[in-house]
Design an enzyme around this catalytic site. Structure first.
Site, PDB file in Angstrom:
ATOM      1  N   ASP A   1       1.037  -1.455  -0.147  1.00 58.99           N
ATOM      2  CA  ASP A   1      -0.355  -0.062  -0.631  1.00 58.99           C
ATOM      3  C   ASP A   1       1.154   1.256  -0.224  1.00 58.99           C
ATOM      4  O   ASP A   1       2.172   1.110   0.432  1.00 58.99           O
ATOM      5  CB  ASP A   1      -1.225   0.303   1.322  1.00 58.99           C
ATOM      6  CG  ASP A   1      -2.106  -0.974   0.702  1.00 58.99           C
ATOM      7  OD1 ASP A   1      -2.731  -0.917   0.405  1.00 58.99           O
ATOM      8  OD2 ASP A   1      -2.938  -1.851   2.468  1.00 58.99           O
TER       9      ASP A   1
ATOM     10  N   ASP B   1      -6.725  -1.714  -4.394  1.00 52.91           N
ATOM     11  CA  ASP B   1      -8.132  -0.693  -4.019  1.00 52.91           C
ATOM     12  C   ASP B   1      -8.783   0.017  -4.593  1.00 52.91           C
ATOM     13  O   ASP B   1      -9.950  -0.031  -4.045  1.00 52.91           O
ATOM     14  CB  ASP B   1      -7.301  -0.960  -2.596  1.00 52.91           C
ATOM     15  CG  ASP B   1      -6.717  -1.215  -1.247  1.00 52.91           C
ATOM     16  OD1 ASP B   1      -6.716  -2.350  -1.450  1.00 52.91           O
ATOM     17  OD2 ASP B   1      -6.117  -0.830  -0.979  1.00 52.91           O
TER      18      ASP B   1
END
Length: 180
Positions: A126, A142
């Site tokens: 991330d 995402d």
């Protein structure tokens, strides 16, 4: 002859559109994650868009928002279930409405992107962090998943009823006498 200004809701090449969207999201996801892993140390953060977005490298062993860390086998199985549901729906429903096709391609790519990370690295990379609110760090996969689900929800709420015509009955795309 006046042309219709309506955007058609269906696509004549749904499989091609699905694959293009899925490829675009997946390639963007994997290339950005590779770039972050290659140029940043875990935990390193730099300002990307002042006051809005930071690049913050996080190794996420959990689900969305870092929930349930260390449950990789469950998340891998969940990704496969999502991909299986999309494949079964595609086979049975044969969707041709472009919002549905785009949403499904985006969700499939997001699930695949995070699945690749989990299988190859044991965690998800991330790197996008809002700097103006306290929100978990996320990635392009995402965005694909959340965006695709959002499109589907909007389609279910505001899209045409199944079997309904695209144009209102009695409304012609041509003005009377336009063919003369």
């Amino acid at each position: 002859m006046q042309s219709s200004r309506r955007i058609p809701l269906t696509t004549s090449v749904p499989a091609r559109l699905f694959l293009c969207v899925a490829a675009l999201v997946l390639v963007a996801d994997q290339l950005t994650k590779l770039a972050i892993r290659s140029t940043r140390a875990p935990g390193e953060s730099t300002q990307f868009v002042a006051g809005i977005l930071d690049l913050t490298y996080v190794r996420n062993t959990g689900a969305a928002f870092g929930l349930f860390p260390g449950k990789q086998s469950i998340f891998i199985a969940t990704s496969f279930v999502v991909l299986l549901v999309i494949a079964v729906y595609w086979r049975r429903a044969r969707p041709d409405e472009w919002p549905v096709v785009v949403a499904m391609g985006s969700i499939a790519a997001g699930a695949t992107g995070n699945l690749i990370d989990r299988v190859m690295l044991g965690r998800v990379t991330d790197f996008l962090a809002f700097s103006f609110i306290d929100f978990p760090v996320f990635n392009i996969a995402d965005i694909g998943i959340v965006g695709g689900v959002g499109i589907l929800v909007l389609w279910l709420l505001f899209g045409p009823e199944p079997g309904a015509p695209e144009c209102e009955p009695g409304i012609s795309e041509h003005e009377p006498g336009a063919d003369a």
